[in-house]
Design a protein around this motif. Structure first.
Motif, mmCIF file in Angstrom:
data_model
loop_
_atom_site.group_PDB
_atom_site.id
_atom_site.type_symbol
_atom_site.label_atom_id
_atom_site.label_comp_id
_atom_site.label_asym_id
_atom_site.label_seq_id
_atom_site.Cartn_x
_atom_site.Cartn_y
_atom_site.Cartn_z
ATOM 1 N N GLU A 68 0.682 -1.224 0.039
ATOM 2 C CA GLU A 68 0.086 0.181 -0.091
ATOM 3 C C GLU A 68 0.841 1.310 -0.097
ATOM 4 O O GLU A 68 0.409 2.027 -0.516
ATOM 5 N N TRP B 118 0.692 3.809 -2.962
ATOM 6 C CA TRP B 118 0.557 5.578 -2.509
ATOM 7 C C TRP B 118 1.631 6.486 -3.076
ATOM 8 O O TRP B 118 1.228 7.603 -3.563
ATOM 9 N N GLY C 191 -7.265 6.461 -2.214
ATOM 10 C CA GLY C 191 -7.004 6.803 -0.661
ATOM 11 C C GLY C 191 -6.813 8.490 -0.489
ATOM 12 O O GLY C 191 -6.925 9.222 -1.300
ATOM 13 N N PRO D 126 0.125 5.488 4.023
ATOM 14 C CA PRO D 126 -0.468 4.412 4.849
ATOM 15 C C PRO D 126 0.408 3.651 5.871
ATOM 16 O O PRO D 126 -0.078 3.318 6.987
#
Length: 216
Positions: A164, A168, A180, A186
């Motif tokens: 993640e 990102w 997100g 994250p």
């Protein structure tokens, strides 16, 4: 002064409330023809997106693949508007960590082409992009390199960053669609990666000069 500020805040709140009321009134006053037009537009948008996805998949999106040579890289850049390209060396252990994460991310984001290039076998491209640190991920959008992820510094400076976290960081370039919060990474607390220097293969990399045209 405080009275003036209170009036400004009150006026701003009243303006927002008025705009919301107008939007609600517009929705309440929609007739069947309006609703049908909205529905038809949404259907067209869904069909267009599905057609794009089918084209992306035909161009090899959805999987993480290795490009045979520099020529193939330039061919890919003409077909795929968004490219996430990992420059690697067989002898660099951290490149295998990148491979593991990119395989997962590629399956989630068919809007981008995920691939890798052997930096030692592609000296012209490696030099043109001023890459000296391995691993480096080049993030290409509309045939221009918009960003580079150099080593693991932007990923918490550790080896155990999450998939993640890399997703990102890739999204910061606009190369993939991200649902997100782009302002909040994250991963929060990770053990720093220390005492193992970055391996270099080229000199002259300038991280500020990343908008390099790939069109030939």
């Amino acid at each position: 002064m405080e009275h003036l500020l209170e009036n400004q805040l009150l006026n701003a709140a009243q303006t927002i409330e008025k705009q919301l009321d107008q939007q609600l009134d517009r929705l309440d006053n929609l007739d069947s023809d309006d609703l049908k037009a909205i529905r038809d537009q949404r259907i067209r948008e869904m069909k267009d997106l599905n057609n794009k996805k089918q084209e992306w998949i035909r161009n090899g999106h959805g999987t993480y693949t290795e490009l045979a040579n520099e020529k193939e890289f330039f061919e890919v850049s003409k077909k795929s508007p968004n490219i996430v390209c990992h420059f690697y060396k067989d002898s660099t252990e951290r490149c295998r960590i990148v491979d593991m994460h990119l395989k997962i991310i590629a399956g989630k984001h068919v809007e981008a082409k995920f691939c890798k290039v052997n930096a030692e076998k592609s000296p012209f491209l490696t030099q043109r992009l001023r890459i000296k640190v391995i691993p480096t991920i080049a993030l290409v959008k509309d045939s221009k390199t918009r960003d580079f992820i150099v080593g693991f510094t932007d990923l918490g400076n550790c080896d155990d960053f999450s998939t993640e976290m890399l997703e990102w960081r890739i999204a910061q370039s606009g190369a993939i669609d991200y649902k997100g919060d782009l302002m909040q990474p994250p991963d929060v607390k990770r053990k720093p990666y220390i005492n193992r220097p970055q391996k270099t293969i080229r000199s002259g990399y300038d991280s500020d000069d990343s908008d390099i045209d790939l069109d030939d």
